[in-house]
Design an enzyme around this catalytic site. Structure first.
Site, PDB file in Angstrom:
ATOM      1  N   GLU A 112       0.830  -1.205   0.000  1.00  0.00           N
ATOM      2  CA  GLU A 112       0.000   0.000   0.000  1.00  0.00           C
ATOM      3  C   GLU A 112       0.867   1.259   0.000  1.00  0.00           C
ATOM      4  OE1 GLU A 112      -4.081  -1.189   2.199  1.00  0.00           O
ATOM      5  OE2 GLU A 112      -2.260  -1.728   3.297  1.00  0.00           O
ATOM      6  N   GLU A 132      -3.922  -9.473   3.461  1.00  0.00           N
ATOM      7  CA  GLU A 132      -4.687  -9.175   4.673  1.00  0.00           C
ATOM      8  C   GLU A 132      -5.794 -10.189   4.942  1.00  0.00           C
ATOM      9  OE1 GLU A 132      -2.759  -5.199   3.787  1.00  0.00           O
ATOM     10  OE2 GLU A 132      -3.495  -6.921   2.663  1.00  0.00           O
TER      11      GLU A 132
END
Length: 258
Positions: A112, A132
């Site tokens: 990210e 995740e």
């Protein structure tokens, strides 16, 4: 050249380029609050210092960043800086260009952070992933909405829903990565790319980045109507006059940043 070191981040300034290195090799450069804070401070320095034109973000010892430090997460730590977000970056990237130089893994929050950068150079062995969902979490540091912006929708959704990574070569094919180079050469190549940016007029570079990002959701008609707020100061600047003069005199321009 100056070099400073926070506990977990190294910051080096040289020839207008700020190199920020995440330095937690024993944790695969997983992000901690102290590292995020140091990155945020470095990015503030980048934008505030007129001698700096561009920054490179990388990781030490052959890994970019393995994401959030889950051991510290279990103890209640969150590597989030107020106003900047995860890693001191994802919610408020710098106004000046930021290049990610990726070796090895860029996972979860590490990926990210890559998505929050403007350009990406990757070693051939680099891997990008959003795992995740494998940890009962979600990619809420920008991955859920940024990945589908820069990757084909199906590719981004597969990454988000399976948690499986993609290679540097696939990332380049899909437009995420600018250069794929030999392992170990990402920072050097990023520095050459940064030098090309630093050689240009700083006002023009900054305005070009801002308009390119801000106009993503505008129509062409809106873009032409609204771009003057970004570009008029550039055309009226001393640097614009210097650029034309230097071209006519066949010499390198001497930018003033105004």
């Amino acid at each position: 050249m100056t070099t400073t070191a926070a506990s977990e981040v190294l910051v080096e300034a040289d020839s207008g380029i700020l190199t920020i290195t995440i330095n937690r090799p024993e944790q695969r450069n997983a992000m901690s609050l102290s590292a995020a804070t140091a990155i945020a401070e470095a990015l503030t320095r980048l934008d505030d210092d007129p001698e700096l034109s561009v920054a490179i973000l990388t990781g030490s010892s052959g890994t970019f960043c393995a994401g959030m430090d889950l051991k510290r997460f279990r103890l209640g730590e969150r590597p989030i800086v107020e106003g900047r977000g995860f890693g001191g970056l994802v919610e408020a990237p710098p106004a000046k260009p930021l290049i990610a130089a990726v070796e090895g893994w860029a996972l979860g929050g590490g990926f990210e952070m890559v998505l929050a950068c403007d350009l990406v150079v990757a070693g051939s062995g680099a891997r990008f992933g959003l795992p995740e969902v494998k940890r009962g979490l979600a990619a809420r540091a920008g991955g859920i909405f940024r990945a589908p912006r820069v990757l084909p929708r199906a590719v981004a959704l597969e990454m988000l829903l399976t948690g499986e990574p993609i290679t540097a070569q696939d990332a380049q094919t899909h437009g995420l990565v600018n250069r794929v180079v030999e392992d170990g050469a990402a920072v050097g190549t990023a520095r050459a790319l940064a030098a090309s940016i630093a050689a240009n007029a700083p006002l023009a570079v900054r305005a070009s980045k801002a308009l390119a990002l801000d106009s993503r959701t505008w129509t062409d008609e809106e873009s032409f109507g609204r771009q003057s707020a970004y570009t008029d100061p550039v055309f009226a600047s001393a640097d614009a006059a210097e650029g034309a003069t230097a071209f006519a005199e066949r010499r390198a321009p001497r930018w003033q940043g105004r």
